[in-house]
Enzyme design. Structure first.
Site, PDB file in Angstrom:
ATOM      1  N   LYS A  61      34.259 -16.221  31.786  1.00 43.52           N
ATOM      2  CA  LYS A  61      33.665 -14.927  31.376  1.00 43.52           C
ATOM      3  C   LYS A  61      34.554 -13.715  30.888  1.00 43.52           C
ATOM      4  CE  LYS A  61      29.800 -13.949  31.935  1.00 43.52           C
ATOM      5  NZ  LYS A  61      28.510 -14.131  31.213  1.00 43.52           N
TER       6      LYS A  61
ATOM      7  N   THR B 252      30.208 -10.204  34.486  1.00 43.15           N
ATOM      8  CA  THR B 252      30.414  -9.987  35.885  1.00 43.15           C
ATOM      9  C   THR B 252      31.633  -9.385  36.348  1.00 43.15           C
ATOM     10  OG1 THR B 252      30.680 -11.393  37.776  1.00 43.15           O
ATOM     11  CG2 THR B 252      31.424 -12.256  35.531  1.00 43.15           C
ATOM     12  N   ASP B 253      31.468  -8.793  37.374  1.00 42.34           N
ATOM     13  CA  ASP B 253      32.801  -8.044  38.189  1.00 42.34           C
ATOM     14  C   ASP B 253      33.743  -9.184  38.593  1.00 42.34           C
ATOM     15  OD1 ASP B 253      31.254  -9.811  40.322  1.00 42.34           O
ATOM     16  OD2 ASP B 253      31.175  -7.856  41.677  1.00 42.34           O
ATOM     17  N   GLU B 254      33.260 -10.369  38.637  1.00 42.49           N
ATOM     18  CA  GLU B 254      34.459 -11.455  39.249  1.00 42.49           C
ATOM     19  C   GLU B 254      35.543 -11.484  38.104  1.00 42.49           C
ATOM     20  OE1 GLU B 254      32.893 -15.202  40.655  1.00 42.49           O
ATOM     21  OE2 GLU B 254      31.086 -14.259  40.883  1.00 42.49           O
TER      22      GLU B 254
ATOM     23  N   TYR C 116      35.205 -20.272  36.027  1.00 39.87           N
ATOM     24  CA  TYR C 116      33.944 -19.412  35.655  1.00 39.87           C
ATOM     25  C   TYR C 116      34.358 -18.117  35.408  1.00 39.87           C
ATOM     26  CZ  TYR C 116      29.917 -15.968  36.319  1.00 39.87           C
ATOM     27  OH  TYR C 116      29.067 -15.078  36.316  1.00 39.87           O
TER      28      TYR C 116
HETATM   29  P1  NAD Z   1      21.527 -18.851  35.611  1.00 37.99           P
HETATM   30  O1  NAD Z   1      22.338 -19.894  35.837  1.00 37.99           O
HETATM   31  O2  NAD Z   1      20.557 -18.644  36.663  1.00 37.99           O
HETATM   32  O3  NAD Z   1      21.050 -19.035  33.958  1.00 37.99           O
HETATM   33  C1  NAD Z   1      21.636 -19.063  33.079  1.00 37.99           C
HETATM   34  C2  NAD Z   1      20.374 -19.548  31.716  1.00 37.99           C
HETATM   35  O4  NAD Z   1      21.552 -19.646  30.526  1.00 37.99           O
HETATM   36  C3  NAD Z   1      19.881 -20.824  32.258  1.00 37.99           C
HETATM   37  O5  NAD Z   1      18.523 -20.710  32.081  1.00 37.99           O
HETATM   38  C4  NAD Z   1      20.548 -21.697  31.126  1.00 37.99           C
HETATM   39  O6  NAD Z   1      19.531 -22.765  30.831  1.00 37.99           O
HETATM   40  C5  NAD Z   1      21.072 -21.121  30.143  1.00 37.99           C
HETATM   41  N1  NAD Z   1      22.152 -21.635  29.418  1.00 37.99           N
HETATM   42  C6  NAD Z   1      23.243 -21.726  29.812  1.00 37.99           C
HETATM   43  N2  NAD Z   1      24.002 -22.438  28.873  1.00 37.99           N
HETATM   44  C7  NAD Z   1      23.419 -22.158  27.766  1.00 37.99           C
HETATM   45  C8  NAD Z   1      23.711 -22.604  26.401  1.00 37.99           C
HETATM   46  N3  NAD Z   1      24.939 -22.980  25.988  1.00 37.99           N
HETATM   47  N4  NAD Z   1      22.615 -22.219  25.453  1.00 37.99           N
HETATM   48  C9  NAD Z   1      21.541 -21.465  25.733  1.00 37.99           C
HETATM   49  N5  NAD Z   1      21.120 -21.521  27.097  1.00 37.99           N
HETATM   50  C10 NAD Z   1      22.133 -21.701  27.928  1.00 37.99           C
HETATM   51  O7  NAD Z   1      22.376 -17.562  35.489  1.00 37.99           O
HETATM   52  P2  NAD Z   1      22.026 -15.908  36.243  1.00 37.99           P
HETATM   53  O8  NAD Z   1      22.469 -15.768  37.485  1.00 37.99           O
HETATM   54  O9  NAD Z   1      20.770 -15.626  35.658  1.00 37.99           O
HETATM   55  O10 NAD Z   1      23.159 -15.225  35.195  1.00 37.99           O
HETATM   56  C11 NAD Z   1      22.898 -14.862  33.914  1.00 37.99           C
HETATM   57  C12 NAD Z   1      23.982 -14.011  33.365  1.00 37.99           C
HETATM   58  O11 NAD Z   1      24.515 -12.933  34.252  1.00 37.99           O
HETATM   59  C13 NAD Z   1      25.394 -14.715  33.326  1.00 37.99           C
HETATM   60  O12 NAD Z   1      26.023 -14.599  32.000  1.00 37.99           O
HETATM   61  C14 NAD Z   1      26.296 -14.452  34.480  1.00 37.99           C
HETATM   62  O13 NAD Z   1      27.675 -14.858  34.017  1.00 37.99           O
HETATM   63  C15 NAD Z   1      25.845 -13.017  34.660  1.00 37.99           C
HETATM   64  N6  NAD Z   1      25.922 -12.372  36.009  1.00 37.99           N
HETATM   65  C16 NAD Z   1      25.119 -13.127  37.049  1.00 37.99           C
HETATM   66  C17 NAD Z   1      25.347 -12.576  38.303  1.00 37.99           C
HETATM   67  C18 NAD Z   1      24.471 -13.094  39.298  1.00 37.99           C
HETATM   68  O14 NAD Z   1      24.633 -12.537  40.491  1.00 37.99           O
HETATM   69  N7  NAD Z   1      23.774 -14.094  39.280  1.00 37.99           N
HETATM   70  C19 NAD Z   1      25.947 -11.425  38.491  1.00 37.99           C
HETATM   71  C20 NAD Z   1      26.570 -10.589  37.436  1.00 37.99           C
HETATM   72  C21 NAD Z   1      26.658 -11.176  36.018  1.00 37.99           C
END
Ligand code: NAD
Length: 355
Positions: free
Chosen positions: A161, A129-131, A157
């Protein structure tokens, strides 16, 4: 020849969109989705894919080393998305974030080096993430995060990451693991858990409730449609250079107040629906991504994120899928009412921004 990809966290927001995107666009791909189904993992996101000949779901945790080794043995690569992803929850319960995001990633990295062997070439895409770059000042619109920007995290968080990013790079250096890392800005689109700002605000308004806006509402985020993100992930997985980091952004900076006003307007509401709430602790002021590297090296640019059309389309998806979000909101409400030992996740009713 078919390509067997392990996706972790495929039942979450971005993961489920990635599963759909890849099955739709890559006829040779076979997907295995490993997901622990935490509060944000939702099998309903992929319900219609049950029985799909190129898709398999495994219910399990990335911390389960024997399970992960077995799945990696059957895979040609991994797209690692599983994570705890909500900043507000990390402020209240950082341990879960360290376990899933740091230890979970370490488990996966170490299993990959063991099972695939040194220099196997099999690709490990770590989705970040950009964070991790921290916060930019509002009065310097010329500044953006590049891949060289220092890591400067402000929430548990983003710290978790950043820890996982550094581990991934270390496994590339020390074990010659074929790692690529992506750092993306805020995503929007269908199937996003309604604790994040857009689905939270839209579903609140559809239920006739106010929207909780943090602080002065001037915090700025760069918004990218989730399918643009999925396309970029696949392109980096396929064409990125080993050991490299690629920023992914929408070139679409909006303040939270501007975002809120647009949502209100698109749903025929006015500012009387805004409830200002005390600011999030350590709230980053502005994120902005310089996505020049992925554009120049890989030729990727967003094509689905144009504002406000892409936002209007996303809102329409939530309007047309009330059964999906009502079930998620109800489950979340129930979970937050459970005793703490049974449900470590903190209540997030007043939360406003991702992640
Ligand atoms: P989300 O919370 O919607 O989904 C996370 C998924 O991971 C869930 O299905 C959860 O059940 C699963 N999970 C969590 N811990 C787990 C574990 N220990 N073992 C197996 N499964 C596990 O998150 P998201 O928004 O879809 O984000 C997905 C990825 O993208 C993350 O790594 C996040 O840091 C990154 N990201 C998200 C955004 C955003 O805007 N949402 C932006 C940049 C990066």
């Amino acid at each position: 020849m078919s390509y067997r990809l392990l996706i972790t966290g495929g039942c979450g927001f971005i993961g489920s969109n990635l599963v759909r995107y890849l099955l739709d666009t890559e006829p040779e791909i076979r997907l295995c989705n490993l997901d622990a189904l935490t509060y944000s993992g939702n099998p309903a996101n992929l319900q219609d894919l049950a029985g799909h000949p190129r898709y398999r779901f495994v219910h399990g945790n990335i911390l389960d080393r024997p399970l992960v080794e077995g799945l990696l043995r059957e895979s040609d690569g991994v797209a690692h998305l599983a994570a705890e992803s909500h900043v507000d929850r990390s402020i209240l319960d950082s341990r879960t974030f360290v376990e899933s995001n740091v230890l979970g990633t370490q488990t996966l990295l170490d299993a990959a080096r063991t099972v695939w062997g040194r220099g196997s070439g099999k690709r490990f895409l770590h989705v970040s993430t950009d964070e991790v770059y921290g916060s930019l000042p509002l009065d310097r619109p010329d500044l953006k995060f590049t891949e060289q920007s220092p890591l400067h995290t402000n929430s548990p968080y983003s710290a978790s990451k950043a820890g996982s990013d550094l581990l991934a790079l270390a496994y590339h250096q020390t074990h010659d693991l074929n790692v690529v890392i992506t750092r993306c800005s805020n995503n929007f689109g269908p199937y996003q858990f309604p604790e994040k700002v857009i689905p939270l605000f839209v579903t609140n308004l559809l239920e006739g409730e106010p929207v909780p806006l943090y602080g002065d509402g001037l915090n700025v985020r760069d918004w990218l449609h989730v399918v643009d993100h999925c396309e970029a992930l696949w392109r980096v997985l396929r064409d990125g250079r080993s050991g490299e980091v690629y920023n992914i952004g929408g070139n679409n900076e909006r303040s939270n107040l501007e975002l809120t006003r647009t949502i209100l307007e698109l749903l025929g509401k006015d500012e009387r629906s805004i409830r200002y709430v005390p600011d999030r602790l350590g709230h980053d002021r502005r994120y902005a991504i310089d996505a020049g590297k992925i554009r120049e090296e890989i030729g990727w640019e967003p094509s689905r994120s144009a504002w406000p059309g892409a936002l209007a389309k996303t809102i329409r998806w939530y309007v047309e899928h009330p059964d999906w979000w009502r079930a998620v909101r109800e489950r979340n409400r129930q979970r937050d009412l459970e005793p703490a030992e049974a449900a470590p996740a903190a209540p997030v009713a007043a939360s406003g921004q991702r992640s």
